[in-house]
Write a protein that holds these residues in place. Structure first.
Motif, PDB file in Angstrom:
ATOM      1  N   TYR A  14       0.848  -1.192   0.000  1.00  0.00           N
ATOM      2  CA  TYR A  14       0.000   0.000   0.000  1.00  0.00           C
ATOM      3  C   TYR A  14       0.885   1.244   0.000  1.00  0.00           C
ATOM      4  N   ALA A  15       0.614   2.166  -0.911  1.00  0.00           N
ATOM      5  CA  ALA A  15       1.377   3.418  -1.015  1.00  0.00           C
ATOM      6  C   ALA A  15       2.882   3.141  -1.123  1.00  0.00           C
ATOM      7  N   ARG A  16       3.233   2.040  -1.791  1.00  0.00           N
ATOM      8  CA  ARG A  16       4.617   1.597  -1.975  1.00  0.00           C
ATOM      9  C   ARG A  16       5.316   1.273  -0.655  1.00  0.00           C
ATOM     10  N   GLY A  17       4.521   1.015   0.358  1.00  0.00           N
ATOM     11  CA  GLY A  17       5.098   0.540   1.614  1.00  0.00           C
ATOM     12  C   GLY A  17       4.893   1.483   2.779  1.00  0.00           C
ATOM     13  N   ILE A  18       4.127   1.017   3.781  1.00  0.00           N
ATOM     14  CA  ILE A  18       3.989   1.760   5.029  1.00  0.00           C
ATOM     15  C   ILE A  18       4.409   0.841   6.171  1.00  0.00           C
TER      16      ILE A  18
END
Length: 380
Positions: free
Chosen positions: A119-123
């Protein structure tokens, strides 16, 4: 409290192990810093047991909280469920400063970790494992994944958690079969990587069998130390060091597949697979491979005795009778075929993790299928 650091430079994190640790889950999450919101992901069984306690602990620290509950079981590690989580994160306005908190066993940890990784390139995500297997294995090391219809953990990513909080007290609520599954991984660590851990299990059989949280706190901590060191040395399975964690898994995965996808708990397959691997090493040693000369019938009998004293399954027949709904094909040729499709096999030869002494193992390449077939035919 026991504090263990997984050393990975800027991605290092702590594993905190303490009885009653769920009560300060909020402190642990808030201490990550700059947290815009926490998204607590759990399954319906774990949520009923601990969801409210952990949610209140996070809210008490002034952190905004959203909760997502998925159905318990391996089926939740699917693209459909992952998509529903992505959509939910988008709906509630989850940004790059949020933290996904995984509260549950390996399924929840794998799913929530994969969603956080993508998600979102990683959270960020934070692990609060509630099964023994997750506490000693899957919550540490950053492997995240979901399943495809015909392949377990086939879509995934390495995404290290920002922290791991382990409360041994929750293990008292585990169903016996889940607890046994976790013991499969614990025994694996002792037999293949740490003789002192194996001896600790032998010396504390009654307490381990009774799920004594004081004893388990020590055992879980030692397993986490082993895993943390190996992850530090070989985070993404490049050098081969991390492969040593797969003792018993090549046989075990074949057994799991043959009995029916998801029919038996993972650790049960590892338990039987570990003994078959030991028996294979004993055969290779008798045939002149000096690496396995210390693996003899006395060594194998010591493992079997520990299994018996802890009331653990150690024969394939035990698993077939208990978990197989129909009449599964667990013939040696069927198991051998499954093992030959393992990603570690090459050019018709099998590559397996095999023991060389108590607490020691090697990555044995080029094992003859004929030797493996004989072990499967003989059984235990």
């Amino acid at each position: 409290m026991t504090l263990i650091q997984v050393e990975l430079n800027e991605r290092s994190y702590d594993i905190e192990i303490e009885r009653g640790a769920l009560n300060h889950a909020g402190v642990a999450v808030a201490s990550l810093g700059n947290v815009s919101r926490a998204v607590l992901v759990s399954d319906d069984v774990v949520d009923a047991l601990y969801g409210e306690k952990v949610a209140n602990a996070i809210l008490d620290r002034g952190v905004d909280l959203d909760e997502i509950v998925v159905p318990a079981g391996e089926d939740s590690k699917s693209i459909e469920v992952a998509n529903s989580l992505w959509e939910r994160l988008l709906e509630i306005g989850t940004d790059r400063r949020a933290v996904v908190v995984a509260l549950g066993g390996g399924v929840v940890g794998d799913l929530a970790g994969f969603v956080a990784a993508t998600y979102a390139r990683g959270i960020r995500f934070f692990q609060i494992p509630t099964t023994l297997l997750a506490q000693v294995d899957s919550s540490v090391g950053g492997k995240t994944a979901i399943d495809l219809p015909n392949g377990k953990n086939m879509v995934g990513a390495f995404h290290q958690p920002s922290g791991v909080l382990i409360d041994p007290d929750v293990l008292r609520d585990l169903p016996r079969e889940q607890y046994v599954s976790g013991l499969g991984e614990v025994v694996k660590y002792g037999a293949s990587l740490d003789a002192s851990l194996f001896e600790t299990l032998e010396a504390n059989v009654k307490d381990v069998d009774a799920c004594n949280p004081d004893v388990l706190e020590q055992i879980v901590a030692q397993c986490c130390r082993i895993k943390a060191q190996i992850v530090h040395e070989d985070e993404k399975e490049i050098s081969g060091r991390r492969a040593l964690l797969n003792y018993g898994h090549t046989f075990g995965h074949a057994i799991e597949t043959a009995l029916g996808y998801g029919a038996i708990p993972h650790g049960h397959g590892v338990l039987v697979g570990s003994l078959l691997a030991a028996k294979l090493a004993m055969r290779l040693g008798r045939n002149g491979d000096d690496r396995f000369k210390k693996i003899d019938s006395e060594w194998l009998a010591r493992q079997v005795a520990l299994y018996q004293n802890l009331r653990l399954p150690y024969r394939l027949d035990d698993l077939s009778k208990k978990f197989a709904a129909n009449d599964p094909d667990v013939a040696p040729e069927r198991l051998l075929h499954i093992m030959s499709t393992d990603k570690k096999s090459e050019f018709g030869k099998l590559n397996l993790i095999l023991p060389t002494a108590l607490g020691e193992c090697v990555y044995a390449k080029g094992v003859s299928q004929d030797d493996v077939r004989l072990i499967l035919e003989e059984g235990l």
